[in-house]
Design a protein around this motif. Structure first.
Motif, short mmCIF file in Angstrom:
data_model
loop_
_atom_site.label_atom_id
_atom_site.label_comp_id
_atom_site.label_asym_id
_atom_site.label_seq_id
_atom_site.Cartn_x
_atom_site.Cartn_y
_atom_site.Cartn_z
N ALA A 137 0.84 -1.21 0.00
CA ALA A 137 0.00 0.00 0.00
C ALA A 137 0.88 1.26 0.00
N GLN A 138 1.98 1.22 0.75
CA GLN A 138 2.90 2.37 0.77
C GLN A 138 3.51 2.56 -0.63
N LEU A 139 3.88 1.43 -1.22
CA LEU A 139 4.48 1.51 -2.57
C LEU A 139 3.45 1.99 -3.59
N ALA A 140 2.20 1.58 -3.41
CA ALA A 140 1.16 1.94 -4.38
C ALA A 140 1.03 3.47 -4.49
N ALA A 141 1.11 4.14 -3.36
CA ALA A 141 1.01 5.61 -3.38
C ALA A 141 2.17 6.20 -4.16
N ALA A 142 3.35 5.63 -3.98
CA ALA A 142 4.53 6.13 -4.71
C ALA A 142 4.40 5.82 -6.20
N HIS A 143 3.92 4.62 -6.51
CA HIS A 143 3.73 4.25 -7.93
C HIS A 143 2.76 5.22 -8.60
N ALA A 144 1.68 5.55 -7.88
CA ALA A 144 0.69 6.46 -8.46
C ALA A 144 1.33 7.82 -8.72
N ASP A 145 2.12 8.27 -7.77
CA ASP A 145 2.78 9.57 -7.93
C ASP A 145 3.78 9.56 -9.10
N LEU A 146 4.39 8.40 -9.30
CA LEU A 146 5.37 8.27 -10.40
C LEU A 146 4.69 7.97 -11.74
N GLY A 147 3.38 7.71 -11.69
CA GLY A 147 2.65 7.43 -12.92
C GLY A 147 2.97 6.06 -13.51
N ILE A 148 3.23 5.09 -12.66
CA ILE A 148 3.52 3.72 -13.13
C ILE A 148 2.46 2.77 -12.58
N PRO A 149 2.27 1.59 -13.22
CA PRO A 149 1.24 0.65 -12.77
C PRO A 149 1.42 0.24 -11.30
N GLU A 150 0.34 -0.24 -10.71
CA GLU A 150 0.36 -0.65 -9.29
C GLU A 150 1.45 -1.71 -9.04
N PRO A 151 2.00 -1.73 -7.83
CA PRO A 151 3.09 -2.70 -7.57
C PRO A 151 2.62 -4.15 -7.65
N ASP A 152 3.47 -4.99 -8.25
CA ASP A 152 3.25 -6.44 -8.26
C ASP A 152 3.94 -7.05 -7.04
N ILE A 153 3.54 -8.27 -6.72
CA ILE A 153 4.33 -9.03 -5.72
C ILE A 153 5.36 -9.82 -6.55
N PRO A 154 6.66 -9.60 -6.31
CA PRO A 154 7.67 -10.27 -7.14
C PRO A 154 7.56 -11.79 -7.01
N ASN A 155 7.90 -12.53 -8.10
CA ASN A 155 7.83 -13.99 -7.99
C ASN A 155 9.05 -14.59 -7.32
N LYS A 156 10.13 -13.80 -7.20
CA LYS A 156 11.22 -14.25 -6.31
C LYS A 156 11.83 -13.02 -5.65
N TYR A 157 12.32 -13.25 -4.44
CA TYR A 157 12.80 -12.11 -3.65
C TYR A 157 14.31 -11.93 -3.70
N GLU A 158 15.03 -13.00 -4.02
CA GLU A 158 16.50 -12.88 -4.04
C GLU A 158 17.09 -13.90 -5.00
N GLU A 159 18.31 -13.65 -5.39
CA GLU A 159 19.04 -14.61 -6.22
C GLU A 159 19.54 -15.75 -5.34
N SER A 160 19.85 -16.89 -5.96
CA SER A 160 20.33 -18.03 -5.19
C SER A 160 21.81 -17.83 -4.83
N TYR A 161 22.05 -17.75 -3.53
CA TYR A 161 23.44 -17.59 -3.06
C TYR A 161 24.27 -18.82 -3.46
N ALA A 162 23.66 -20.00 -3.34
CA ALA A 162 24.40 -21.23 -3.68
C ALA A 162 24.88 -21.17 -5.14
N GLU A 163 24.01 -20.69 -6.02
CA GLU A 163 24.39 -20.62 -7.44
C GLU A 163 25.41 -19.50 -7.69
N GLN A 164 25.24 -18.40 -6.99
CA GLN A 164 26.23 -17.31 -7.13
C GLN A 164 27.60 -17.82 -6.67
N LEU A 165 27.60 -18.52 -5.52
CA LEU A 165 28.87 -19.00 -4.96
C LEU A 165 29.51 -20.04 -5.88
N ALA A 166 28.67 -20.84 -6.52
CA ALA A 166 29.20 -21.84 -7.46
C ALA A 166 29.98 -21.13 -8.59
#
Ligand SMILES: Cc1cc2nc3c(=O)[nH]c(=O)nc-3n(C[C@H](O)[C@H](O)[C@H](O)COP(=O)(O)O)c2cc1C
Length: 354
Positions: free
Chosen positions: A89-118
């Motif tokens: 909801a906080q992001l939605a207000a910023a998105h509206a002010d920036l004139g961009i579509p409503e925020p999505d929930i990302p399908n992943k939150y971070e990269e795989s550390y195990a794969e980065q370390l590999a």
């Protein structure tokens, strides 16, 4: 100004480009610092494994000098549904002010550390750095077996001791002045806000591995002070953010060059983990609703679209303007010129002090 750490790292000057994930993590910046005789460390924590590999190869294509790659060791986190809704909801207000579509929930939150370390183990950069924790015993053994020098980040003496016990080759002592995310992992953040001046000598006394001072060092006077405190090198982060090779967006550059650079605060508003940045409207607006901000990396991933749009639109009020307390000392110069100036200033400061 050579010492055991410089010889071990194969560098001429006791200065590191502090690892900075995000926009400034450009191979050209690390290569320029390494090429000028320092150690270019690149924060690759937000990169896909393939991008980590490409980055390492791009640095190698530009310089044959040593360099380092830094990752975030994984944290325990939850995507608390109520916090996700409130933050959205906080992001939605910023998105509206920036004139961009409503925020999505990302399908992943971070990269795989195990794969980065590999990728790190495969490409074997000369130095590996980590923050937010300690690599596990198997990871440490694998890094050592590849001949990679390991640097851990400590914000307290106890963290430095734990890192040394785990086998790191050097400890970066990160004082509370530092820009960006804090590396704290053993105590709550507010119990780990120790200034660089107090932290460095205590860590130097507590461990036998070389110590790298970080936090609030942005010119040669700071480098000289860090060496006097017993550090064998100083890591400069914010002091390199205006380097030509960092290529920061104009709004971020403007904030670093404006009067507000003197007003930095620790905030969870953009990422869910305390980080130091220049005060702006978004973090001010969320200052009273800390309990509603999801954990890192959830908030970090959720706010990414807002931050990218703000960078494009030149709207600093919605950017995470990570900067340390000495940000006003940063100069817009090529990275090699920054390194050479800082070294000349350090020599002068040491002569004057004596
Ligand atoms: C924009 C930015 C991004 C950062 N990202 C990382 C990172 O990815 N990994 C890390 O260990 N430290 C990170 N840091 C912390 C720096 O490595 C270093 O500790 C800090 O910049 C030192 O303080 P200074 O900014 O006052 O020079 C970041 C700092 C900044 C300013």
């Amino acid at each position: 100004m050579s010492n055991a750490l410089c010889r071990r790292l194969g560098i001429e000057h006791p200065v590191l480009l502090a690892p900075m994930a995000g926009e400034a993590a450009k191979p050209a910046l690390a290569a320029a610092v390494s090429g000028a005789g320092g150690l270019g460390m690149l924060g690759c924590g937000y990169m896909t494994p393939q991008a980590v590999r490409d980055t390492i190869r791009a640095i190698r294509a530009t310089t044959d000098r040593p360099f380092g790659i830094n990752l975030f060791t994984p944290l325990d986190w939850t995507a608390d549904p109520e916090k996700v809704v409130a933050y959205r909801a906080q992001l939605a207000a910023a998105h509206a002010d920036l004139g961009i579509p409503e925020p999505d929930i990302p399908n992943k939150y971070e990269e795989s550390y195990a794969e980065q370390l590999a990728v790190i183990l495969d490409e074997a950069p000369p130095v590996f750095g980590c923050t937010f924790g300690i690599p596990g015993p198997d990871e440490m053994a694998a890094l050592k077996a590849r001949g990679i020098l390991v640097v851990g980040t400590a914000t307290t003496v106890a963290e430095a001791v734990a890192l040394e016990a785990a086998g790191v080759d050097a400890v970066a002592a990160q004082g509370a002045e530092a820009g960006g995310h804090r590396g704290s992992f053993l105590v709550p953040f507010d119990a780990a806000l120790i200034g660089t001046m107090a932290l460095v000598p205590q860590i130097v006394s507590a461990v036998s591995v070389p110590v790298i001072a970080a936090g609030g060092i942005a010119d040669g006077r700071g480098v000289a002070a860090a060496l006097c405190l017993g550090a064998q090198a100083a890591a400069i982060g914010t002091g390199f953010l205006l380097a030509d090779e960092a290529g920061l967006n104009m709004a971020y550059r403007g904030a670093l060059q404006g009067g507000g650079v003197h007003d930095t605060v620790l905030t969870r508003a953009f990422s869910g983990r305390p980080a130091r940045g220049i005060r702006n409207a978004f973090l001010e607006r969320l200052a009273g609703s800390d309990a509603e901000i999801p954990d890192y990396p959830v908030a970090n991933a959720m706010s990414r679209t807002m931050r990218a749009a703000a960078a494009k639109a030149g709207r600093a009020e919605y950017l995470s303007l990570w900067a340390g307390q000495a940000g006003a000392l940063a100069r817009a110069e090529p990275a090699a010129a920054i390194l050479h100036r800082v070294m000349a200033e350090a020599r002068q400061a040491l002569v004057q002090a004596l």
